[in-house]
Design a protein around this motif. Structure first.
Motif, PDB file in Angstrom:
ATOM      1  N   GLU A   5      90.269 -34.651 -32.959  1.00  0.00           N
ATOM      2  CA  GLU A   5      89.541 -33.874 -31.956  1.00  0.00           C
ATOM      3  C   GLU A   5      89.368 -32.418 -32.405  1.00  0.00           C
ATOM      4  OE1 GLU A   5      87.996 -35.104 -29.446  1.00  0.00           O
ATOM      5  OE2 GLU A   5      88.762 -37.091 -29.971  1.00  0.00           O
ATOM      6  N   LEU A   6      90.386 -31.843 -33.024  1.00  0.00           N
ATOM      7  CA  LEU A   6      90.268 -30.468 -33.512  1.00  0.00           C
ATOM      8  C   LEU A   6      89.274 -30.388 -34.666  1.00  0.00           C
ATOM      9  CD1 LEU A   6      93.986 -29.232 -33.420  1.00  0.00           C
ATOM     10  CD2 LEU A   6      92.106 -28.513 -31.939  1.00  0.00           C
ATOM     11  N   THR A   7      89.277 -31.405 -35.516  1.00  0.00           N
ATOM     12  CA  THR A   7      88.312 -31.424 -36.625  1.00  0.00           C
ATOM     13  C   THR A   7      86.888 -31.452 -36.094  1.00  0.00           C
ATOM     14  OG1 THR A   7      89.883 -32.582 -38.054  1.00  0.00           O
ATOM     15  CG2 THR A   7      87.573 -32.656 -38.691  1.00  0.00           C
ATOM     16  N   ALA A   8      86.662 -32.251 -35.061  1.00  0.00           N
ATOM     17  CA  ALA A   8      85.324 -32.315 -34.461  1.00  0.00           C
ATOM     18  C   ALA A   8      84.917 -30.967 -33.882  1.00  0.00           C
ATOM     19  CB  ALA A   8      85.288 -33.394 -33.373  1.00  0.00           C
ATOM     20  N   ALA A   9      85.885 -30.250 -33.282  1.00  0.00           N
ATOM     21  CA  ALA A   9      85.586 -28.934 -32.707  1.00  0.00           C
ATOM     22  C   ALA A   9      85.318 -27.888 -33.790  1.00  0.00           C
ATOM     23  CB  ALA A   9      86.746 -28.480 -31.825  1.00  0.00           C
ATOM     24  N   VAL A  51      88.568 -19.607 -35.496  1.00  0.00           N
ATOM     25  CA  VAL A  51      87.576 -20.315 -36.309  1.00  0.00           C
ATOM     26  C   VAL A  51      86.587 -21.041 -35.406  1.00  0.00           C
ATOM     27  CG1 VAL A  51      87.215 -22.091 -38.045  1.00  0.00           C
ATOM     28  CG2 VAL A  51      89.201 -20.587 -38.206  1.00  0.00           C
ATOM     29  N   VAL A  52      87.119 -21.772 -34.433  1.00  0.00           N
ATOM     30  CA  VAL A  52      86.267 -22.515 -33.504  1.00  0.00           C
ATOM     31  C   VAL A  52      85.414 -21.548 -32.698  1.00  0.00           C
ATOM     32  CG1 VAL A  52      86.259 -24.163 -31.605  1.00  0.00           C
ATOM     33  CG2 VAL A  52      88.013 -24.313 -33.373  1.00  0.00           C
ATOM     34  N   ALA A  54      92.647 -28.455 -39.602  1.00  0.00           N
ATOM     35  CA  ALA A  54      93.153 -29.059 -38.369  1.00  0.00           C
ATOM     36  C   ALA A  54      94.545 -29.647 -38.585  1.00  0.00           C
ATOM     37  CB  ALA A  54      92.187 -30.139 -37.884  1.00  0.00           C
ATOM     38  N   GLU A  55      94.764 -30.263 -39.728  1.00  0.00           N
ATOM     39  CA  GLU A  55      96.084 -30.811 -40.026  1.00  0.00           C
ATOM     40  C   GLU A  55      97.123 -29.704 -40.128  1.00  0.00           C
ATOM     41  OE1 GLU A  55      95.407 -33.036 -43.555  1.00  0.00           O
ATOM     42  OE2 GLU A  55      94.821 -34.871 -42.471  1.00  0.00           O
TER      43      GLU A  55
END
Length: 403
Positions: free
Chosen positions: A179-183, A363-364, A395-396
């Motif tokens: 989910e964070l990667t998508a954001a 970043v987001v 994200a990781e």
């Protein structure tokens, strides 16, 4: 009378040799133009001094019965020697850009894992209440993700609340990373315009306010490019900050990179122009130009930044405009980005100081509010702590290590 002429000739030869010896000492400076007022010079690590061939001295050739010397051929155009290390000085070999963020991920996890720990702790609860979802929102907002992105992430997690209730630790972590990667916008174009094209080098203009780490970022970017096998020319167009050019030149010397600089307080546009021209004539791959730290509240300085870009493009097109933002500035960094975007077409963001005091969610926020991709991030003060931004690896790092 003949002896007098011989004595005068010997004196002239000795004088020329002495002047040449003095000039060969110290740092090598080559004037790039005939305008002494501009003071624009190109500097490089000093090459070894050439060994001169012995010449007959003491009398004329005719007086010794030697054959007359052949007339000297017209001197060829002066070419700058390739950058070579001084005796005892070895150029550093930076690591390539590939995999840099993966190598730095453990550092990011150590400094930013409070976000991941907070989210995992809440989401691992058997039944999530409204108070739990508010806690998730507060955790994301505290990480400076921004209201819009926080709302989006929470809504996506809510739709999977049934999955969260039965997920194991590793499954929950993978879900949060996804989910964070998508954001973080994995589909955004994060390539850097640093390659030659159309007979011109890639020209990178680096902008930002004072204190954001702009000059240091230019030096680290040079290391990234050299590590990838590119030839680089640096332009020290920050002529207003004391020692900025010296700082950039030191970065260049470590990896054998040319630096074009001007006198303190000089016209930054002229230095940027000479850097672009030097890179074009030398057929370099990339020219990276450091600009003065503009105060975003002064429109006159913004106009001058636009002038620098226009002047450079008389020689070669600017292929990348990187805005350096301090990750600790939060909303103020977003304001800076908006103003700089109005002055020049910013194509990418470099986030510096993403260390233990930073909030990785910026970043987001920057990407969502400005539509400009983050292309590079700085995770420390080391010379090789600048890395290309990779959403999944980042994200990781934010979530932290696996349970």
């Amino acid at each position: 009378m003949e002896f007098v002429l011989i004595a005068i000739a010997i004196l002239v030869v000795a004088l020329v040799a002495g002047v040449g010896l003095l000039v060969s000492k110290g740092r090598r400076l080559t004037r790039l133009d005939d305008d002494a007022a501009s003071g624009t010079t190109l500097t490089r690590p000093r090459p070894p001094a050439p060994v001169e061939e012995p010449r007959p001295t003491g009398a004329s050739a005719s007086g010794l019965g030697l054959p007359p010397e052949a007339p000297e051929a017209e001197a060829p155009p002066v070419e700058l020697p390739p950058a070579e290390a001084e005796p005892g000085l070895v150029f550093e070999t930076p690591p390539p850009s590939t995999g840099r963020l993966l190598r730095l991920r453990s550092r990011l996890a150590r400094s930013q894992s409070s976000l991941g720990r907070g989210l995992l702790t809440v989401l691992a609860r058997e039944k999530l209440t409204e108070d739990d979802w508010e806690e998730v929102e507060e955790t994301l907002l505290a990480a400076d993700v921004g209201v819009g992105a926080t709302t989006q992430i929470v809504e996506r997690l809510r739709t999977q609340s049934m999955v969260l209730a039965t997920a194991s630790g590793p499954e929950l972590r993978d879900l949060l990373v996804r989910e964070l990667t998508a954001a973080l916008g994995p589909d955004l174009d994060r390539t850097l315009g640093t390659d030659r094209h159309g007979g011109h080098p890639g020209v990178v203009l680096v902008v930002g306010v004072n204190g954001a780490g702009k000059t240091t970022t230019v030096g680290k970017l040079a290391r990234v490019l050299v590590g990838d096998g590119k030839s680089v020319v640096l332009g020290a167009a920050d002529t207003f900050r004391a020692a900025a050019a010296d700082q950039l030149e030191t970065w260049g010397e470590r990896v054998g990179v040319l630096t074009v600089r001007g006198r303190e307080g000089g016209d930054p546009a002229s230095v940027a122009f000479e850097a672009a021209r030097t890179g074009t004539e030398a057929e370099a791959d990339t020219v990276v130009i450091d600009t003065a730290g503009r105060l975003h509240t002064k429109s006159g300085l913004m106009d001058e930044l636009g002038k620098v870009k226009r002047v450079v493009e008389k020689v070669a097109p600017v292929t990348e405009v990187l805005l350096v933002l301090d990750a600790t500035t939060g909303q103020n960094g977003v304001v800076q980005a908006r103003v700089f975007t109005e002055a020049v077409a910013v194509t990418g963001v470099v986030l510096t100081k993403l260390d233990g005091t930073a909030k990785g969610g910026i970043v987001v926020r920057v990407q969502n509010e400005l539509g400009i991709p983050v292309k590079l991030i700085g995770l420390g003060e080391g010379p090789d702590d600048l890395a290309p931004f990779e959403p999944r690896a980042f994200a990781e790092g934010l979530v932290g290590g696996e349970d």
